[in-house]
Design a protein around this motif. Structure first.
Motif, PDB file in Angstrom:
ATOM      1  N   LEU A  67       1.216  -1.010   0.690  1.00 32.09           N
ATOM      2  CA  LEU A  67       0.177   0.248   0.008  1.00 32.09           C
ATOM      3  C   LEU A  67       1.258   1.035   0.214  1.00 32.09           C
ATOM      4  O   LEU A  67       1.926   1.106   0.844  1.00 32.09           O
ATOM      5  CB  LEU A  67      -1.001  -0.175   1.333  1.00 32.09           C
ATOM      6  N   SER A  68       0.423   2.121  -1.088  1.00 27.13           N
ATOM      7  CA  SER A  68       1.521   3.080  -0.745  1.00 27.13           C
ATOM      8  C   SER A  68       0.261   4.644  -0.926  1.00 27.13           C
ATOM      9  O   SER A  68      -0.575   4.905  -1.234  1.00 27.13           O
ATOM     10  CB  SER A  68       2.220   3.144  -1.960  1.00 27.13           C
TER      11      SER A  68
ATOM     12  N   LYS B 129      -3.717  16.567  -4.581  1.00 27.01           N
ATOM     13  CA  LYS B 129      -4.626  15.337  -3.974  1.00 27.01           C
ATOM     14  C   LYS B 129      -3.507  14.296  -3.585  1.00 27.01           C
ATOM     15  O   LYS B 129      -2.677  14.143  -4.478  1.00 27.01           O
ATOM     16  CB  LYS B 129      -5.249  15.254  -5.114  1.00 27.01           C
ATOM     17  N   LEU B 130      -3.905  13.967  -2.657  1.00 21.53           N
ATOM     18  CA  LEU B 130      -3.618  12.449  -1.917  1.00 21.53           C
ATOM     19  C   LEU B 130      -3.800  11.822  -2.695  1.00 21.53           C
ATOM     20  O   LEU B 130      -5.105  11.246  -1.772  1.00 21.53           O
ATOM     21  CB  LEU B 130      -3.569  12.312  -0.559  1.00 21.53           C
ATOM     22  N   LEU B 131      -3.528   9.889  -2.850  1.00 19.44           N
ATOM     23  CA  LEU B 131      -4.162   8.962  -3.317  1.00 19.44           C
ATOM     24  C   LEU B 131      -4.029   7.814  -1.701  1.00 19.44           C
ATOM     25  O   LEU B 131      -2.367   7.745  -2.094  1.00 19.44           O
ATOM     26  CB  LEU B 131      -3.856   8.393  -4.667  1.00 19.44           C
ATOM     27  N   THR B 132      -3.998   6.604  -2.032  1.00 18.15           N
ATOM     28  CA  THR B 132      -3.739   5.046  -1.987  1.00 18.15           C
ATOM     29  C   THR B 132      -4.163   4.459  -3.100  1.00 18.15           C
ATOM     30  O   THR B 132      -4.562   4.648  -4.045  1.00 18.15           O
ATOM     31  CB  THR B 132      -5.074   4.535  -0.784  1.00 18.15           C
ATOM     32  N   CYS B 133      -3.150   3.453  -3.130  1.00 18.47           N
ATOM     33  CA  CYS B 133      -2.612   2.773  -4.021  1.00 18.47           C
ATOM     34  C   CYS B 133      -2.134   2.019  -3.267  1.00 18.47           C
ATOM     35  O   CYS B 133      -1.746   1.328  -3.220  1.00 18.47           O
ATOM     36  CB  CYS B 133      -1.775   3.538  -5.358  1.00 18.47           C
ATOM     37  N   THR B 134      -2.790   0.480  -4.636  1.00 23.06           N
ATOM     38  CA  THR B 134      -2.260  -0.762  -4.122  1.00 23.06           C
ATOM     39  C   THR B 134      -2.650  -1.642  -5.640  1.00 23.06           C
ATOM     40  O   THR B 134      -2.307  -0.583  -6.381  1.00 23.06           O
ATOM     41  CB  THR B 134      -3.447  -1.640  -3.029  1.00 23.06           C
ATOM     42  N   ARG B 135      -1.207  -3.169  -6.096  1.00 22.44           N
ATOM     43  CA  ARG B 135      -1.931  -3.385  -6.894  1.00 22.44           C
ATOM     44  C   ARG B 135      -2.628  -3.390  -6.895  1.00 22.44           C
ATOM     45  O   ARG B 135      -3.904  -4.104  -6.148  1.00 22.44           O
ATOM     46  CB  ARG B 135      -0.782  -4.509  -6.265  1.00 22.44           C
ATOM     47  N   ALA B 136      -3.071  -4.163  -8.643  1.00 25.78           N
ATOM     48  CA  ALA B 136      -4.703  -4.772  -8.937  1.00 25.78           C
ATOM     49  C   ALA B 136      -5.060  -5.889  -7.897  1.00 25.78           C
ATOM     50  O   ALA B 136      -4.289  -6.457  -7.234  1.00 25.78           O
ATOM     51  CB  ALA B 136      -5.146  -4.853  -9.935  1.00 25.78           C
ATOM     52  N   GLY B 137      -6.477  -4.640  -7.519  1.00 28.80           N
ATOM     53  CA  GLY B 137      -7.101  -5.678  -5.844  1.00 28.80           C
ATOM     54  C   GLY B 137      -6.858  -6.360  -5.207  1.00 28.80           C
ATOM     55  O   GLY B 137      -6.814  -6.550  -4.141  1.00 28.80           O
ATOM     56  N   GLY B 138      -5.727  -5.326  -4.847  1.00 27.89           N
ATOM     57  CA  GLY B 138      -4.837  -5.708  -3.829  1.00 27.89           C
ATOM     58  C   GLY B 138      -5.660  -4.949  -1.997  1.00 27.89           C
ATOM     59  O   GLY B 138      -5.126  -5.469  -0.848  1.00 27.89           O
ATOM     60  N   HIS B 139      -6.636  -4.090  -2.246  1.00 33.72           N
ATOM     61  CA  HIS B 139      -7.309  -3.356  -1.561  1.00 33.72           C
ATOM     62  C   HIS B 139      -8.091  -4.708  -0.763  1.00 33.72           C
ATOM     63  O   HIS B 139      -8.913  -4.163   0.494  1.00 33.72           O
ATOM     64  CB  HIS B 139      -8.180  -2.872  -1.561  1.00 33.72           C
ATOM     65  N   GLU B 140      -8.042  -5.554  -1.133  1.00 39.43           N
ATOM     66  CA  GLU B 140      -9.103  -6.414  -1.340  1.00 39.43           C
ATOM     67  C   GLU B 140      -8.430  -7.860   0.385  1.00 39.43           C
ATOM     68  O   GLU B 140      -9.102  -8.561   0.806  1.00 39.43           O
ATOM     69  CB  GLU B 140      -9.493  -7.927  -2.107  1.00 39.43           C
ATOM     70  N   ARG B 141      -6.990  -7.675   0.442  1.00 36.40           N
ATOM     71  CA  ARG B 141      -5.929  -8.339   1.809  1.00 36.40           C
ATOM     72  C   ARG B 141      -7.112  -7.783   3.106  1.00 36.40           C
ATOM     73  O   ARG B 141      -7.186  -6.416   2.987  1.00 36.40           O
ATOM     74  CB  ARG B 141      -4.802  -7.675   1.155  1.00 36.40           C
ATOM     75  N   PRO B 142      -7.008  -8.461   4.062  1.00 40.73           N
ATOM     76  CA  PRO B 142      -7.709  -7.959   5.112  1.00 40.73           C
ATOM     77  C   PRO B 142      -6.551  -6.762   5.522  1.00 40.73           C
ATOM     78  O   PRO B 142      -7.213  -6.178   6.217  1.00 40.73           O
ATOM     79  CB  PRO B 142      -6.890  -9.316   5.692  1.00 40.73           C
ATOM     80  N   ALA B 143      -5.395  -7.076   5.757  1.00 40.29           N
ATOM     81  CA  ALA B 143      -4.255  -6.565   6.292  1.00 40.29           C
ATOM     82  C   ALA B 143      -4.391  -4.965   5.663  1.00 40.29           C
ATOM     83  O   ALA B 143      -4.208  -3.884   6.072  1.00 40.29           O
ATOM     84  CB  ALA B 143      -2.667  -7.211   6.043  1.00 40.29           C
TER      85      ALA B 143
END
Length: 301
Positions: free
Chosen positions: A144-145, A270-284
């Motif tokens: 996560l970034s 503007k600040l964004l959160t960024c994950t790899r595709a689908g990464g936001h679904e990981r519980p952590a």
């Protein structure tokens, strides 16, 4: 069957722009990276790179292949999620990165909250410049970034990343306590047009925001000093050397005689959160995003 290791090298060439840069990121020699791409081209029977000046560029066939490669990577990540579906409680190692102000004001308290609420989860924080945050995600060295929107970012539709708005961070005019504008609740930025200015250095992602805000107010700032760090900028202002636009998220040293003045129109980044595709679904990652959204609601009030 396609060698996925070779495919990853081609993805890195596309991401970093050159074979040399891709090889450096993957800890390969340039020759080894080139051999991997040539081997993949032989497997598929198509050209993947073609000369462009002194360098190379991806062929249309390579770009078509990469569209499938991104989908393959997303499916692989989803498969990993499915295998861990029985373990919904955040646990293990979560690696996060962020631009400097976000790392200190958002990621640090987020990590403290997660440690208290999820003792089986370990968080590792890395301060990172905007594009470095995307590189860390691409390389699998961050989950996560927090990044700032800049013209050089991957586009919002880039299939490799999931980019979501986090907060708008307004810029305040920072002046010495004794300055003529210090007592005002809000000003039109044009009122500071004749001031000496302290601005971010040329390659700072905030510099375009500062120049754009001044331009929208009808003037070009007379920049007499440049700074990389907001703390340095604050000390220059405190010594009466100029005024500056500083993001509200950036803390100023409390002992300095400084005043923040809000600006009409609320120029902001503007600040964004960024994950790899689908990464936001990981519980952590999902737990971290929940904490970040809660922190963001009060961060720039």
């Amino acid at each position: 069957m396609i060698d996925l290791r070779r495919l990853h090298v081609l993805r890195a060439v596309e991401h970093y722009g050159t074979v040399t840069a891709a090889a450096r990121a993957l800890h390969l020699t340039t020759s080894a990276a080139s051999q991997q791409v040539r081997g993949l081209a032989r497997e598929l029977g198509v050209d993947l790179l073609e000369p462009q000046g002194r360098g190379v560029r991806l062929t249309p066939a390579a770009r078509s292949l990469l569209a499938h490669a991104d989908a393959i990577q997303a499916r692989w990540d989803q498969a990993e999620l499915d295998l861990r579906a029985d373990h919904d409680d955040p646990a293990g190692l979560l690696r996060v990165s962020g631009v400097p102000t976000a790392a200190s004001v958002l990621l640090a308290p987020m990590a403290a909250r997660l440690r208290e609420r999820h003792p089986r989860l370990s968080v590792r924080i890395q301060e990172a410049a905007v594009l470095e945050g995307f590189d860390l995600l691409f390389e699998g060295r961050a989950d996560l970034s927090i990044v700032e929107v800049t013209p050089r970012n991957p586009p919002p539709g880039d299939a490799r990343f999931d980019q979501r708005p986090l907060l708008d961070d307004p810029f305040d005019l920072v002046v010495p306590d004794t300055h003529r504008l210090a007592g005002r609740d809000r000003i039109d930025l044009a009122e500071a047009a004749r001031e000496d200015w302290i601005a971010p250095v040329a390659d700072s992602p905030c510099r375009p925001h500062v120049l754009s805000a001044c331009g929208a107010a009808g003037f070009t700032p007379d920049v007499v000093h440049l700074a990389l760090d907001w703390n340095v900028m604050a000390h220059l202002v405190a010594h009466g050397l100029g005024v500056a636009l500083v993001p509200r998220l950036a803390p100023l040293p409390p002992h300095l005689p400084l005043t923040r003045v809000r600006c009409t129109g609320d120029p902001h980044r503007k600040l964004l959160t960024c994950t790899r595709a689908g990464g936001h679904e990981r519980p952590a990652v999902a737990a971290a995003l929940d904490e970040l959204r809660e922190l963001a609601r009060t961060a720039v009030a």
